[in-house]
Scaffold this active site. Structure first.
Site, short mmCIF file in Angstrom:
data_model
loop_
_atom_site.label_atom_id
_atom_site.label_comp_id
_atom_site.label_asym_id
_atom_site.label_seq_id
_atom_site.Cartn_x
_atom_site.Cartn_y
_atom_site.Cartn_z
N THR A 115 -7.15 -1.84 -3.79
CA THR A 115 -6.32 -2.55 -4.78
C THR A 115 -6.30 -4.05 -4.48
OG1 THR A 115 -5.00 -0.58 -5.12
CG2 THR A 115 -4.01 -2.66 -5.78
N ALA A 116 -6.11 -4.40 -3.19
CA ALA A 116 -6.01 -5.83 -2.84
C ALA A 116 -7.32 -6.55 -3.16
CB ALA A 116 -5.66 -5.98 -1.36
N ALA B 214 3.34 3.49 -7.15
CA ALA B 214 4.51 2.97 -7.85
C ALA B 214 4.49 1.46 -7.73
CB ALA B 214 5.79 3.53 -7.26
N LYS C 99 7.70 2.97 -15.48
CA LYS C 99 8.70 3.08 -14.41
C LYS C 99 9.84 2.09 -14.68
CE LYS C 99 9.42 1.97 -9.56
NZ LYS C 99 8.85 1.51 -8.29
N LEU D 24 -3.02 -4.62 2.93
CA LEU D 24 -2.68 -3.95 4.19
C LEU D 24 -3.23 -4.69 5.40
CD1 LEU D 24 -3.31 -0.29 2.95
CD2 LEU D 24 -1.11 -1.45 3.21
N GLU E 117 10.44 0.51 -1.83
CA GLU E 117 10.68 -0.23 -3.08
C GLU E 117 9.37 -0.68 -3.71
OE1 GLU E 117 13.20 -0.89 -5.02
OE2 GLU E 117 14.99 -0.36 -3.91
N THR F 84 6.62 -2.31 -2.82
CA THR F 84 6.46 -3.76 -2.74
C THR F 84 5.08 -4.23 -2.26
OG1 THR F 84 7.66 -3.54 -0.65
CG2 THR F 84 8.86 -4.44 -2.52
N ILE G 56 2.00 -4.00 -3.57
CA ILE G 56 1.20 -4.68 -4.59
C ILE G 56 1.87 -6.01 -4.97
CG2 ILE G 56 0.26 -4.50 -6.94
CD1 ILE G 56 -0.09 -1.45 -6.33
#
Ligand SMILES: Cc1cc2nc3c(=O)[nH]c(=O)nc-3n(C[C@H](O)[C@H](O)[C@H](O)COP(=O)(O)OP(=O)(O)OC[C@H]3O[C@@H](n4cnc5c(N)ncnc54)[C@H](O)[C@@H]3O)c2cc1C
Length: 494
Positions: A15-16, A49, A77, A328, A337, A339, A341
Site C-alpha cells: 500500500t505504501a 480499515a 466506514k 511499515l 484506529e 491509522t 494508511i
C-alpha cells in the site's frame, strides 16, 4: 551542487509503495519514478480499515470512488464500535462526525451532562453518523452540506496495491520486478544503487523506503534506531483470518472488541469479513490467541489464520540522507484506529511539499519533516493509549496494567486539562480532532470534574428541549436513509 531529485526509486509495492508511486507520478511529472517490488516476497496484505483522509488522497490523485470500491471489494466506514473497552458489556461509537460546539454556553456535551436526563440515551445519539452506524444505515452527506459528517472505507488490502499500481503505471511510473539483495551507499552515507538478485542495478537520487517491516534502507542499510512504544502499547502480534459473511452483516463500521490480552477487529467487505486478534505475548501465547479469534468468527473461516509480528514505535528519523521511510518501514502503531494508511499519507504530503523541481530540500526542511512526523506518531500514540488507560476493567493482567501505567507526559497533560477544565487541548500535528477525543472520553465515561459556569447561561428546560429535538431529528433522518447494503448496491450499479 544542489540539483533536484530527478530519479526517484520507490522500494516496495505494498500500500505504501503504490500510494507513493501514484502521488509522485501525479505531482512530479518531470521526475522518473521507478518502483521495485518482489512478487516472491509479497505484501503484508492486512490493513483493511481506513480513515476519512484517504478520500483526500483519492481526490488529489483523481481516483473515482465507485471504481475504487469495485476494485477492492470496498465498503463504507462511519467509524468504530468499541465493545467491552470501558467494561464488559459496554459499547460506544467513535464516528467521524461532530458534536457541534465544544465550548461556551451552547457546548453540546456540556449541556448534555448538565441536564442529566436518562431519557436522552447516550451522547452518541446526538451525533448523526453514530446514529447511522448503530442503525446500519449509510448515505454520503448531502451535496449542500458536504461536511455534515465524514466517512472512510473498508477494503481488501491485497487488492488495493494492485488497483493503485494500474493508476501509477498509467501516469508514467515504472515497475521493476526483483528481489533487492544489496544496497550500495555513497561517500556521504546516502544510498546510491540497489542490486537485484539477478545482477541488475537500480540507481536513483532519492529512495522511498516502502519495504515493510524489514525496513530495508532506513533500518537495515542506514541503521536508523527504532523508538520503541511497547511500554505503552504492548501488543506485538496479530492473527488475521477472513470469514464468510454472517452475524451483524454489512455494518457501516468496524467493530473493535476488547479481549483478555488485546482486542479483536471485525471488518465487513462486500464478499467476506476480515477478522483479527491483536494481542500481547506478555499476556497470552500465540496458540491460545489464535483459538480465541476463531471462537469469535461470524461464519466459517475462508483461509488459515496468518500470524503477524511487530513492535509498536517508529524510526528515530524518517528522512535520512536521500532515504525517506513510509509505511511499515518507518514505524507502526497498533491498528486500533486504522491509522497506518493515514500516516503514509501524512508523510507523503509533507515530503512532496518539499520536493521542488529546481533544488533539493535544505537540511533544515528535512529536520522539520522529521520533527513533524515524530509529533504525528506521538499524538496518535497518545490517542490510542487513551482507549486503554481509561478502562474500568480489572479482569485480566493486561487491563490492570493498562489502567495503572505511567502515561507519556503529553497525554498526562491532555487528560489533566480535560478533567480540570473540560478543555480538549489540541496541539499541532494532531491525527485526531477534538471531537474524536471527546468521543473516547465520553465513551469511556471520563468527564471533567467541574461544570463550566457559562453553561448556566442557557436555562435547563431550553437545553433539555434542544437535546431532545436534536436526538429525535437525527432518529427521523436516519430512519429515512437506505441500509449500508442498499446504498452500496446503488453506488456500484448492481
Ligand atoms: C495486524 C495489522 C493490521 C493492520 N490493520 C490496518 C488497518 O486496519 N488500517 C490501516 O491503515 N493499516 C493497517 N495496518 C497497516 C497496513 O497493513 C500497512 O500500513 C500497509 O499495508 C502498508 O504496508 P507497507 O506497504 O508499508 O508494507 P508491505 O505491504 O509489507 O509491502 C512491502 C513491500 O516491499 C517489498 N520488499 C520487501 N523486501 C524486498 C526486497 N528485498 N526486494 C524487493 N522488494 C522487497 C515487498 O515485496 C512488498 O512489495 C495493519 C498492519 C498490521 C500488521
Amino acid at each position: 551542487m544542489n540539483t533536484a531529485y530527478k530519479r526517484i526509486v520507490v522500494v516496495g509495492g505494498g500500500t505504501a509503495g503504490w500510494m507513493a508511486a501514484t502521488s509522485l507520478a501525479t505531482a512530479l511529472p518531470g521526475s522518473t519514478v521507478e518502483l521495485v517490488e518482489s512478487e516472491e516476497i509479497g505484501i503484508v496484505g492486512v490493513g483493511e480499515a481506513t480513515f476519512p483522509m484517504l478520500r483526500d488522497f483519492h481526490k488529489a490523485n483523481g481516483i473515482d470512488e465507485a471504481a475504487f470500491l469495485r476494485a477492492t471489494n470496498g465498503t463504507y466506514k462511519l467509524g468504530i464500535e468499541f465493545r467491552d473497552w470501558r467494561a464488559k458489556g459496554h459499547r460506544f461509537f467513535h464516528t467521524f462526525g461532530n458534536f457541534d460546539d465544544l465550548a461556551g454556553p451552547a457546548c453540546l456535551w456540556g449541556q448534555y451532562r448538565r441536564v442529566n436526563d436518562a431519557a436522552l440515551g447516550a451522547l452518541g445519539e446526538q451525533c448523526l453518523p453514530s446514529v447511522m452506524a448503530s442503525q446500519g444505515r449509510f448515505a454520503t452527506p448531502p451535496r449542500e452540506h458536504p461536511n455534515l459528517y465524514s466517512y472512510a472505507y473498508h477494503f481488501d488490502a491485497s487488492l488495493y496495491a494492485g488497483f493503485l499500481r494500474g493508476i501509477a503505471l498509467s501516469r508514467g511510473a515504472r515497475r521493476t520486478e526483483g528481489r533487492i539483495v544489496d544496497v550500495r551507499r555513497r561517500a556521504d552515507g546516502g544510498v546510491d544503487q540497489l542490486k537485484l538478485d539477478d545482477g541488475r542495478v537500480v540507481a536513483g537520487d532519492l529512495f522511498i523506503d516502502c519495504s515493510g517491516f524489514v525496513s530495508l534502507l532506513l533500518g537495515r542499510a542506514l541503521e536508523e534506531p527504532f523508538v520503541d512504544f511497547s511500554r505503552w502499547l504492548p501488543v506485538d502480534r496479530a492473527w488475521a483470518v477472513p470469514s464468510e459473511p454472517g452475524g451483524p452483516g454489512l455494518t457501516p463500521h468496524t467493530v473493535a472488541t476488547a479481549l483478555e490480552a488485546g482486542w479483536a477487529w471485525r471488518i465487513p467487505l462486500q464478499n467476506r469479513v476480515g477478522n483479527g486478534h491483536v494481542f500481547s505475548t506478555r499476556y497470552i501465547d500465540e496458540e491460545r490467541a489464535c483459538a480465541r479469534l476463531l471462537e469469535l468468527l461470524d461464519g466459517p473461516a475462508l483461509a488459515e489464520p496468518r500470524l503477524l509480528r511487530f513492535t509498536t514505535g517508529h524510526r528515530e528519523r524518517f528522512w535520512v540522507h536521500n532515504v525517506v521511510g513510509l509505511g511499515l518501514s518507518s514505524g507502526f502503531l497498533e491498528p486500533l484506529e486504522s491509522t497506518s494508511i493515514l500516516l503514509i499519507q501524512r508523510g507523503l504530503e509533507k515530503m512532496i511539499a518539499l520536493l521542488r523541481p529546481d533544488a533539493r530540500p535544505a537540511a533544515a526542511a528535512v529536520a522539520n519533516y522529521n520533527t513533524g512526523m515524530t509529533r504525528v506518531f506521538e499524538r496518535i500514540r497518545d490517542f490510542i493509549i487513551l482507549h486503554y488507560c481509561l478502562t474500568e476493567r480489572r479482569d485480566s493482567a493486561l487491563w490492570r496494567d493498562m489502567a495503572s501505567m505511567e502515561l507519556p507526559e503529553t497525554l498526562a497533560f491532555k487528560l489533566h486539562a480535560w478533567r480540570q477544565t473540560g478543555w480538549l487541548n489540541m496541539n499541532g500535528e494532531e491525527g485526531f480532532e477534538a471531537t474524536s477525543w471527546l468521543a473516547i472520553h465520553a465513551g469511556m465515561g471520563n468527564w471533567p470534574e467541574h461544570a463550566d459556569p457559562v453553561l448556566a447561561e442557557v436555562p435547563v428546560a431550553e437545553a433539555l428541549q434542544a437535546l431532545h429535538q436534536r436526538r429525535d431529528h437525527y432518529a427521523a433522518v436516519v430512519a429515512s436513509m437506505p441500509t449500508h447494503e442498499a446504498f452500496l448496491r446503488l453506488m456500484l450499479g448492481r
